[in-house]
Design a protein around this motif. Structure first.
Motif, PDB file in Angstrom:
ATOM      1  N   ILE A 182       0.840  -1.188   0.000  1.00 45.89           N
ATOM      2  CA  ILE A 182       0.000   0.000   0.000  1.00 45.89           C
ATOM      3  C   ILE A 182       0.878   1.241   0.000  1.00 45.89           C
ATOM      4  N   GLN A 183       0.335   2.328  -0.519  1.00 47.27           N
ATOM      5  CA  GLN A 183       1.096   3.562  -0.627  1.00 47.27           C
ATOM      6  C   GLN A 183       0.149   4.745  -0.774  1.00 47.27           C
ATOM      7  N   LEU A 184       0.606   5.909  -0.297  1.00 45.90           N
ATOM      8  CA  LEU A 184      -0.098   7.151  -0.582  1.00 45.90           C
ATOM      9  C   LEU A 184       0.066   7.399  -2.073  1.00 45.90           C
ATOM     10  N   ALA A 185      -1.051   7.564  -2.784  1.00 47.03           N
ATOM     11  CA  ALA A 185      -1.018   7.606  -4.246  1.00 47.03           C
ATOM     12  C   ALA A 185      -0.209   8.792  -4.762  1.00 47.03           C
ATOM     13  N   ALA A 186       0.507   8.568  -5.858  1.00 44.45           N
ATOM     14  CA  ALA A 186       1.187   9.665  -6.546  1.00 44.45           C
ATOM     15  C   ALA A 186       0.141  10.678  -6.999  1.00 44.45           C
ATOM     16  N   GLY A 187       0.440  11.966  -6.823  1.00 47.43           N
ATOM     17  CA  GLY A 187      -0.488  13.017  -7.217  1.00 47.43           C
ATOM     18  C   GLY A 187      -1.519  13.358  -6.166  1.00 47.43           C
TER      19      GLY A 187
END
Length: 635
Positions: free
Chosen positions: A234-239
């Motif tokens: 999981i990751q904080l989305a790019a943009g």
């Protein structure tokens, strides 16, 4: 003229070359040569051209009278001429090169990012190389934490709704006036983590600071949420923070006590730490480079304990506390195995918390349930099929955690409840438990094909009666009854009689309830609180003219008892005898025609109480993660 002279010279040369020598003698001279000197000229010799030298006179300096001579040191020196200006044009001047324009200076634009994060109530927090790391207790509620996020200059929450499912992105779903909603694009084991229950809702408080949390996650534990997110990419989305903002990994780790959350810096290096407990068990954590490697807590069975962690499999090189991760790492546990292990019965008798994994252990528990004391916890570690065994209803004073497991195919005989010591001592009950008392908790259990035999007082698949005190109420939470039956003077789908008790998040489906005086889908006689429950059963009892009463959830409310946010396929509450006021009741749900909007109109899933998966007909059910009870060391 020059041509004429040249022609005359050439003619003269030719004459001279052809004239006999004698012709050149002066008149009257003897031109006879001696015989030996006479030669016959057969070829005219070519004479070398005559070079005519002209004497050139050297110029002479004019004489200067002595009186006009000037001493050398008085001769004026002529100043050298100033060079011509570069701006003057001359034939010999080099072309002037045009001035070249200076290269534009590139100004670096700051990448939008998060400049600070704070989370309330965590037990530990640190920042390592731009990565934010937080630790919190495993058994805490998700709603107890509030995050304050500070964005960098130029950063702004920007909708980034994904087009591909299950990417693991924490994305910005929408941005309102001073609000932002972030959700996980994730589905784990059939659970939709993008549902509103798991939404992170933030409000702007000024200076580009945003504060909020999981507002819709009432009843959701940190352990449950972490269980969904551990081992997921999981990751904080790019943009998500504006154009140019980079994706940031989100790491979730947990052990037997805590949950660790890390929001990594953009492009942070992440390493794994493998904790080898034994040949069958390895627990893997992920940490950003530079984070401290922790000695995790592991719950072992049979009284085993971890003595320490080592960097080699032989457990001779001790792990140094405080070591930071600089590469993928493996640690090995040294486990202390007790010389002797107590039997299941010995643990019961010693009042240890125990977990039931087999029918043999279950049978031992049922036969010896009376040795369990208040506060002792019994947990199901596996589904138990009782193989149609018939038992006496249990006398039990501890707490019972079904742990999401199922007990099936059992019959319980009616017994004297032995609960009261007053004139009510002849109360006879049937159910898995004959009676539940002060402070007891039973939760997270499914009963399937359970029969509570006829009892002259109270009968129900879970318990005949539940009666606590004003300060130590009984709690029955998240008990689901399926394909079962109960019969008695007062019979019900979960518990026959309640007082000083809370019954919540319980249901009965396809269950036969046969009461003589009272029949209730969840509770028979209710002198307590029944909330967020439902039933599709149709209990029976004597007609009302003979004092009988039936209700889809409660047969009869007495002395202030009430129902809150419940539904049934018949009338929810059959009768009230000085009962309390029922709230948000939805009667007569039709499996074929009732729409989900009817539940919303009745107040289901009101703000802060999102416990239902709303659907048409009688398919509305609980959100499992929202109704689970979290047992702690204190209960």
């Amino acid at each position: 003229m020059k041509q004429k002279l040249l022609a005359s010279a050439m003619a003269l040369a030719m004459v001279l070359s052809l004239t006999p020598v004698t012709a050149l003698a002066a008149e009257g001279e003897d031109t006879t040569l001696p015989e030996e000197e006479i030669t016959v000229q057969t070829e005219t010799p070519v004479e070398e051209p005559v070079q005519l030298e002209t004497e050139i006179e050297e110029p002479t300096e004019p004489e200067i009278p002595a009186e006009e001579l000037v001493p050398a040191d008085e001769i004026p020196v002529e100043e050298p001429a100033e060079p011509e200006s570069a701006t003057e044009e001359t034939d010999s001047a080099e072309p002037v090169q045009p001035e070249t324009a200076e290269e534009p200076v590139e100004v670096e634009t700051a990448v939008p990012t998060i400049s600070d994060i704070e989370i309330s109530n965590v037990t530990d927090s640190e920042v390592v190389n731009g990565s934010y790391i937080f630790t919190a207790p495993l058994n805490s509620a998700v709603t107890s934490y509030v995050a304050t996020v500070t964005l960098s200059d130029g950063a702004v929450f920007t909708p980034t709704t994904p087009t591909t499912p299950n990417t693991g992105d924490l994305y910005v779903e929408e941005v309102g006036e001073g609000t932002a909603t972030l959700k996980f694009n994730l589905n784990v084991g059939g659970v939709d983590i993008s549902a509103d229950q798991f939404a992170l809702i933030l409000e702007e408080t000024g200076d580009n600071k945003w504060t909020g949390g999981f507002e819709n996650a009432a009843g959701l534990s940190l352990e449950t949420l972490a269980g969904y997110l551990v081992d997921q990419d999981i990751q904080l989305a790019a943009g998500a923070l504006g154009a140019g903002s980079e994706a940031q990994q989100i790491l979730v780790n947990q052990d037997a006590e805590d949950v660790m959350l890390a929001l990594c810096a953009p492009n942070a290096t992440v390493y794994t730490v493998d904790y080898v407990v034994d040949e069958d068990t390895t627990i893997t954590w992920k940490l950003p480079a530079g984070a401290e490697i922790r000695e995790i807590a592991v719950e072992l069975s049979g009284g085993q304990e971890i003595e320490g962690w080592y960097t080699n499999a032989d457990c001779t090189n001790s792990f140094v506390v405080g070591t930071t991760v600089t590469g993928n790492t493996t640690l090995y546990a040294k486990v202390d195995v007790p010389a002797t292990d107590k039997t299941f019965l010995e643990k019961l008798e010693d009042h240890d918390d125990v977990t039931i994994y087999t029918k043999t252990e279950w049978d031992t528990f049922v036969e010896n349930s009376d040795v369990v004391v208040a506060g002792q916890l019994i947990t199901l570690g596996a589904d138990i099929d009782c193989n149609n065994t018939t038992y006496d209803s249990m006398t039990f004073k501890g707490n019972f955690n079904g742990n999401g497991k199922t007990i099936s195919n059992a019959t319980f005989r009616a017994v004297d409840s032995a609960y009261y010591t007053s004139s009510e001592s002849d109360i006879v009950c049937s159910g898995m438990f004959a009676a539940l008392g002060a402070g007891q908790i039973v939760a997270n259990l499914t009963l399937d094909n359970i029969t509570a035999q006829y009892a002259s007082t109270y009968s129900a698949p879970l318990a005949g009666l539940a009666d606590g005190t004003s300060s130590q109420r009984v709690l029955i939470q998240n008990v689901q009854v399926r394909n079962s039956s109960a019969s008695g003077r007062t019979a019900a789908g979960v518990v026959g009689f309640t007082r000083n008790t809370t019954v919540r998040f319980c249901s009965s489906r396809n269950t036969t309830i046969t009461g003589l005086a009272n029949g209730g889908g969840i509770v028979g006689i209710n002198n307590a609180r029944v909330e967020f429950c439902y039933s599709t059963t149709s209990p029976t009892a004597l007609p009302s003219i003979f004092g009988g009463s039936t209700g889809g959830v409660v047969s009869k409310n007495v002395r202030g008892g009430y129902a809150d946010t419940c539904w049934a396929t018949m009338v929810v509450v059959g009768a009230s005898d000085s009962g309390g006021t029922n709230i948000n009741i939805l009667d007569d749900v039709d499996p074929d025609s009732t729409e989900s909007s009817a539940f919303e109109a009745a107040g289901f899933n009101a703000s802060g109480e999102v416990y239902w998966n709303l659907a048409d007909g009688d398919e509305t059910d609980f959100i499992e993660t929202a109704v689970e009870y979290q047992f702690t060391d204190n209960n």
